[in-house]
Design an enzyme around this catalytic site. Structure first.
Site: not given
Ligand code: RB5
Length: 142
Positions: A66, A97, A133
């Site tokens: 996954t 970001h 950021h």
């Protein structure tokens, strides 16, 4: 130099990504695994995360079934920002970001075409360097 690793759930997709890296002439170090035999994803997450955290490798790619377990494990290593991505928009934004240094994907979730798009965006997008950021990344580190 790119560090790459997977567990058995990500092995087939890793082979597709290695093909892409070879075609593009991008250098990589493959930390395994090397077959479909069941292995433990934290082992490979740690190998790749340490290679990136130590600056032996500039960025990392991790794949499990996954992408979840292997990203959770990688994020336990100080200095690692591993981002689980399911499309190239996420890959681009996590570079701009979050200055993510590892991209994680799920071999049982996405196909090779989307995965190659993700890797391409991840490797070719710079961190924006914007103060907001940087501040947020520093908050994560703290
Ligand atoms: C292995 O079966 C599977 O649990 C692993 O690849 C991953 O999906 C974990 O998050």
């Amino acid at each position: 130099m790119i560090a790459i690793g997977c567990d058995h759930g990500g092995y087939e997709l890793k082979k597709e990504i290695l093909k892409y890296l070879d075609e593009k002439g991008i250098e990589y170090k493959d930390f395994g695994c090397d077959s479909l035999e069941s292995v433990d994803y934290p082992v490979y997450a740690k190998k790749v995360a340490l290679a990136v955290a130590s600056k032996e490798c500039e960025k990392g790619i991790l794949i499990c079934g996954t992408g979840i377990g292997i990203s959770i494990a990688a994020n336990k290593v100080k200095g690692i920002r591993a981002a689980l991505c399911t499309d190239s928009y996420m890959a681009r934004l996590t570079r701009e970001h979050n200055d993510a240094n590892i991209v994680a994907m799920g071999g049982r979730v996405i196909g090779a075409g989307v995965a190659v798009d993700i890797v391409d965006a991840f490797l070719n997008t710079e961190f924006s360097g914007e103060k907001r950021h940087i501040d947020r990344i520093n908050m994560i580190e703290d």
